[in-house]
Design a protein around this motif. Structure first.
Motif, PDB file in Angstrom:
ATOM      1  N   GLU A  60     -59.751 -44.204 -28.900  1.00  0.00           N
ATOM      2  CA  GLU A  60     -60.683 -43.077 -28.891  1.00  0.00           C
ATOM      3  C   GLU A  60     -60.044 -41.830 -29.504  1.00  0.00           C
ATOM      4  O   GLU A  60     -60.701 -41.082 -30.230  1.00  0.00           O
ATOM      5  N   ALA A  61     -58.765 -41.604 -29.225  1.00  0.00           N
ATOM      6  CA  ALA A  61     -58.065 -40.458 -29.812  1.00  0.00           C
ATOM      7  C   ALA A  61     -57.961 -40.602 -31.322  1.00  0.00           C
ATOM      8  O   ALA A  61     -58.103 -39.620 -32.068  1.00  0.00           O
ATOM      9  N   ALA A  62     -57.724 -41.835 -31.786  1.00  0.00           N
ATOM     10  CA  ALA A  62     -57.675 -42.075 -33.230  1.00  0.00           C
ATOM     11  C   ALA A  62     -59.039 -41.814 -33.874  1.00  0.00           C
ATOM     12  O   ALA A  62     -59.125 -41.236 -34.963  1.00  0.00           O
ATOM     13  N   ARG A  63     -60.089 -42.222 -33.174  1.00  0.00           N
ATOM     14  CA  ARG A  63     -61.457 -41.973 -33.681  1.00  0.00           C
ATOM     15  C   ARG A  63     -61.737 -40.480 -33.762  1.00  0.00           C
ATOM     16  O   ARG A  63     -62.285 -39.985 -34.748  1.00  0.00           O
ATOM     17  N   GLN A  64     -61.310 -39.742 -32.737  1.00  0.00           N
ATOM     18  CA  GLN A  64     -61.527 -38.301 -32.723  1.00  0.00           C
ATOM     19  C   GLN A  64     -60.703 -37.603 -33.808  1.00  0.00           C
ATOM     20  O   GLN A  64     -61.178 -36.650 -34.445  1.00  0.00           O
ATOM     21  N   ALA A  65     -59.477 -38.084 -34.020  1.00  0.00           N
ATOM     22  CA  ALA A  65     -58.640 -37.505 -35.071  1.00  0.00           C
ATOM     23  C   ALA A  65     -59.326 -37.632 -36.430  1.00  0.00           C
ATOM     24  O   ALA A  65     -59.265 -36.710 -37.257  1.00  0.00           O
ATOM     25  N   ARG A  66     -59.982 -38.761 -36.670  1.00  0.00           N
ATOM     26  CA  ARG A  66     -60.691 -38.957 -37.936  1.00  0.00           C
ATOM     27  C   ARG A  66     -61.868 -38.000 -38.059  1.00  0.00           C
ATOM     28  O   ARG A  66     -62.130 -37.426 -39.130  1.00  0.00           O
ATOM     29  N   ILE A  67     -62.606 -37.809 -36.961  1.00  0.00           N
ATOM     30  CA  ILE A  67     -63.745 -36.885 -36.978  1.00  0.00           C
ATOM     31  C   ILE A  67     -63.269 -35.478 -37.314  1.00  0.00           C
ATOM     32  O   ILE A  67     -63.849 -34.780 -38.150  1.00  0.00           O
ATOM     33  N   TRP A  68     -62.191 -35.039 -36.646  1.00  0.00           N
ATOM     34  CA  TRP A  68     -61.648 -33.700 -36.913  1.00  0.00           C
ATOM     35  C   TRP A  68     -61.076 -33.600 -38.324  1.00  0.00           C
ATOM     36  O   TRP A  68     -61.152 -32.558 -38.967  1.00  0.00           O
ATOM     37  N   GLN A  69     -60.486 -34.690 -38.805  1.00  0.00           N
ATOM     38  CA  GLN A  69     -59.931 -34.702 -40.161  1.00  0.00           C
ATOM     39  C   GLN A  69     -61.043 -34.463 -41.178  1.00  0.00           C
ATOM     40  O   GLN A  69     -60.894 -33.661 -42.110  1.00  0.00           O
ATOM     41  N   ASP A  70     -62.166 -35.150 -40.981  1.00  0.00           N
ATOM     42  CA  ASP A  70     -63.293 -35.008 -41.899  1.00  0.00           C
ATOM     43  C   ASP A  70     -63.987 -33.659 -41.734  1.00  0.00           C
ATOM     44  O   ASP A  70     -64.516 -33.110 -42.710  1.00  0.00           O
ATOM     45  N   SER A  71     -63.998 -33.140 -40.500  1.00  0.00           N
ATOM     46  CA  SER A  71     -64.757 -31.914 -40.216  1.00  0.00           C
ATOM     47  C   SER A  71     -64.032 -30.647 -40.658  1.00  0.00           C
ATOM     48  O   SER A  71     -64.643 -29.732 -41.210  1.00  0.00           O
ATOM     49  N   PHE A  72     -62.704 -30.585 -40.386  1.00  0.00           N
ATOM     50  CA  PHE A  72     -61.996 -29.346 -40.743  1.00  0.00           C
ATOM     51  C   PHE A  72     -60.544 -29.568 -41.166  1.00  0.00           C
ATOM     52  O   PHE A  72     -59.696 -28.681 -41.060  1.00  0.00           O
ATOM     53  N   GLY A  73     -60.263 -30.772 -41.675  1.00  0.00           N
ATOM     54  CA  GLY A  73     -58.946 -31.020 -42.236  1.00  0.00           C
ATOM     55  C   GLY A  73     -57.834 -31.137 -41.226  1.00  0.00           C
ATOM     56  O   GLY A  73     -56.668 -30.874 -41.548  1.00  0.00           O
ATOM     57  N   PHE A  74     -58.158 -31.558 -40.006  1.00  0.00           N
ATOM     58  CA  PHE A  74     -57.143 -31.727 -38.967  1.00  0.00           C
ATOM     59  C   PHE A  74     -56.059 -32.684 -39.445  1.00  0.00           C
ATOM     60  O   PHE A  74     -56.343 -33.805 -39.856  1.00  0.00           O
ATOM     61  N   ALA A  75     -54.797 -32.220 -39.404  1.00  0.00           N
ATOM     62  CA  ALA A  75     -53.700 -33.052 -39.888  1.00  0.00           C
ATOM     63  C   ALA A  75     -52.554 -33.123 -38.887  1.00  0.00           C
ATOM     64  O   ALA A  75     -51.452 -33.548 -39.233  1.00  0.00           O
ATOM     65  N   ASP A  76     -52.823 -32.681 -37.659  1.00  0.00           N
ATOM     66  CA  ASP A  76     -51.799 -32.700 -36.619  1.00  0.00           C
ATOM     67  C   ASP A  76     -51.969 -33.955 -35.760  1.00  0.00           C
ATOM     68  O   ASP A  76     -52.664 -34.888 -36.140  1.00  0.00           O
ATOM     69  N   SER A  77     -51.361 -33.955 -34.597  1.00  0.00           N
ATOM     70  CA  SER A  77     -51.407 -35.151 -33.748  1.00  0.00           C
ATOM     71  C   SER A  77     -52.171 -34.882 -32.462  1.00  0.00           C
ATOM     72  O   SER A  77     -52.255 -33.746 -31.997  1.00  0.00           O
ATOM     73  N   ILE A  78     -52.717 -35.953 -31.910  1.00  0.00           N
ATOM     74  CA  ILE A  78     -53.322 -35.916 -30.577  1.00  0.00           C
ATOM     75  C   ILE A  78     -52.396 -36.693 -29.656  1.00  0.00           C
ATOM     76  O   ILE A  78     -52.078 -37.864 -29.913  1.00  0.00           O
ATOM     77  N   ALA A  79     -51.954 -36.045 -28.594  1.00  0.00           N
ATOM     78  CA  ALA A  79     -51.036 -36.682 -27.647  1.00  0.00           C
ATOM     79  C   ALA A  79     -51.821 -37.466 -26.608  1.00  0.00           C
ATOM     80  O   ALA A  79     -52.803 -36.969 -26.048  1.00  0.00           O
ATOM     81  N   VAL A  80     -51.373 -38.697 -26.365  1.00  0.00           N
ATOM     82  CA  VAL A  80     -52.015 -39.581 -25.392  1.00  0.00           C
ATOM     83  C   VAL A  80     -50.949 -40.084 -24.429  1.00  0.00           C
ATOM     84  O   VAL A  80     -49.856 -40.484 -24.841  1.00  0.00           O
ATOM     85  N   ASN A  81     -51.260 -40.058 -23.144  1.00  0.00           N
ATOM     86  CA  ASN A  81     -50.307 -40.553 -22.151  1.00  0.00           C
ATOM     87  C   ASN A  81     -50.093 -42.057 -22.310  1.00  0.00           C
ATOM     88  O   ASN A  81     -51.057 -42.820 -22.462  1.00  0.00           O
ATOM     89  N   LEU A  82     -48.836 -42.461 -22.253  1.00  0.00           N
ATOM     90  CA  LEU A  82     -48.494 -43.880 -22.375  1.00  0.00           C
ATOM     91  C   LEU A  82     -47.853 -44.338 -21.074  1.00  0.00           C
ATOM     92  O   LEU A  82     -46.682 -44.048 -20.821  1.00  0.00           O
ATOM     93  N   PRO A  83     -48.606 -45.040 -20.213  1.00  0.00           N
ATOM     94  CA  PRO A  83     -48.031 -45.496 -18.947  1.00  0.00           C
ATOM     95  C   PRO A  83     -47.037 -46.625 -19.160  1.00  0.00           C
ATOM     96  O   PRO A  83     -47.127 -47.380 -20.144  1.00  0.00           O
ATOM     97  N   ASN A  84     -46.105 -46.752 -18.236  1.00  0.00           N
ATOM     98  CA  ASN A  84     -45.087 -47.800 -18.353  1.00  0.00           C
ATOM     99  C   ASN A  84     -45.693 -49.196 -18.397  1.00  0.00           C
ATOM    100  O   ASN A  84     -45.155 -50.097 -19.036  1.00  0.00           O
ATOM    101  N   ARG A  85     -46.824 -49.367 -17.697  1.00  0.00           N
ATOM    102  CA  ARG A  85     -47.437 -50.695 -17.653  1.00  0.00           C
ATOM    103  C   ARG A  85     -47.811 -51.187 -19.057  1.00  0.00           C
ATOM    104  O   ARG A  85     -47.889 -52.394 -19.295  1.00  0.00           O
ATOM    105  N   LEU A  86     -48.061 -50.254 -19.983  1.00  0.00           N
ATOM    106  CA  LEU A  86     -48.463 -50.657 -21.324  1.00  0.00           C
ATOM    107  C   LEU A  86     -47.314 -51.315 -22.082  1.00  0.00           C
ATOM    108  O   LEU A  86     -47.540 -52.058 -23.048  1.00  0.00           O
ATOM    109  N   PHE A  87     -46.101 -51.076 -21.644  1.00  0.00           N
ATOM    110  CA  PHE A  87     -44.959 -51.707 -22.299  1.00  0.00           C
ATOM    111  C   PHE A  87     -44.870 -53.196 -21.957  1.00  0.00           C
ATOM    112  O   PHE A  87     -44.045 -53.913 -22.522  1.00  0.00           O
ATOM    113  N   GLU A  88     -45.722 -53.641 -21.016  1.00  0.00           N
ATOM    114  CA  GLU A  88     -45.782 -55.055 -20.729  1.00  0.00           C
ATOM    115  C   GLU A  88     -46.413 -55.827 -21.890  1.00  0.00           C
ATOM    116  O   GLU A  88     -46.262 -57.037 -21.999  1.00  0.00           O
ATOM    117  N   ARG A  89     -47.110 -55.107 -22.760  1.00  0.00           N
ATOM    118  CA  ARG A  89     -47.698 -55.725 -23.943  1.00  0.00           C
ATOM    119  C   ARG A  89     -46.604 -55.991 -24.967  1.00  0.00           C
ATOM    120  O   ARG A  89     -45.886 -55.080 -25.372  1.00  0.00           O
TER     121      ARG A  89
END
Length: 213
Positions: A60-89
């Motif tokens: 969802e953050a990647a989707r939003q980054a694209r919307i902002w990129q197209d809308s006003f040239g957003f070229a920065d990053s969106i920070a997303v929390n990465l829980p430890n459980r995700l490292f099980e992947r």
């Protein structure tokens, strides 16, 4: 039921008062009521549901980054929390790569935040994945810094792009004579590591002024 939403708070450069990124905050829109994360994230972590929730947040953050990129040239990053459980992947890096390429944004459009406590808890399992993420351009931020028990020897070799000062230090700025000194020490540490410093939870003009100094 598609009831999750991300809210975004801006990251502001205190020197130029300009937006330099954003942080994604997960909320649950349930029956017209906005459920705060403290009411569902701990249970999600306990049950393992935090894994699909976090995977959704990254997409969802990647989707939003694209919307902002197209809308006003957003070229920065969106920070997303990465829980430890995700490292099980075992395919965590591939999942994040697929999320950003699906929406045609660069890898640096997503910044991953891992808490200091979470980092130290599963250090040996976490660091190889973080190095691989860093290699493809995904920046890593240490969240809630100053509240855990970091090993400075590990931080020296850790691919960290930014360190976030926990809001508890910000809240104490005008109450505790030691708070400014502790914040200054964290800033100096970040600079020595070649990392940026982010202060979270700034609500008052006086807090912003003190941090600017």
């Amino acid at each position: 039921r598609n009831e999750l939403v991300l809210h975004y708070q801006p990251k502001i450069d205190v020197r130029g008062a300009r937006m330099v990124g954003a942080e994604a905050l997960m909320r649950w829109q349930r029956g017209g009521v906005l459920v705060p994360p403290a009411d569902f994230i701990p249970l999600a972590e306990e049950t393992g549901l935090i894994i699909p929730l976090s995977e959704w947040a990254i997409r969802e953050a990647a989707r939003q980054a694209r919307i902002w990129q197209d809308s006003f040239g957003f070229a920065d990053s969106i920070a997303v929390n990465l829980p430890n459980r995700l490292f099980e992947r075992t395919d965590l890096v591939e999942h994040i790569h697929n999320a950003v390429t699906t929406y045609g944004v660069p890898h640096h459009a997503i910044q991953l935040e891992i808490t200091e406590t979470g980092l130290m808890k599963d250090l040996q399992d976490v660091i190889p994945s973080l190095h691989r993420l860093n290699e493809i351009g995904v920046e890593i931020s240490i969240d809630d810094f100053g509240t855990g028990y970091s090993s400075l020897s590990y931080l020296r070799n850790f691919p960290v792009a930014s360190i976030k000062i926990d809001r508890s230090f910000i809240n104490e700025l005008d109450r505790s004579p030691t708070a400014p000194a502790l914040i200054k020490a964290i800033v100096n540490l970040a600079q020595a590591l070649g990392a940026k410093t982010v202060a979270e939870g700034i609500e008052l003009a006086d807090q912003a002024s003190a941090l600017r100094k």
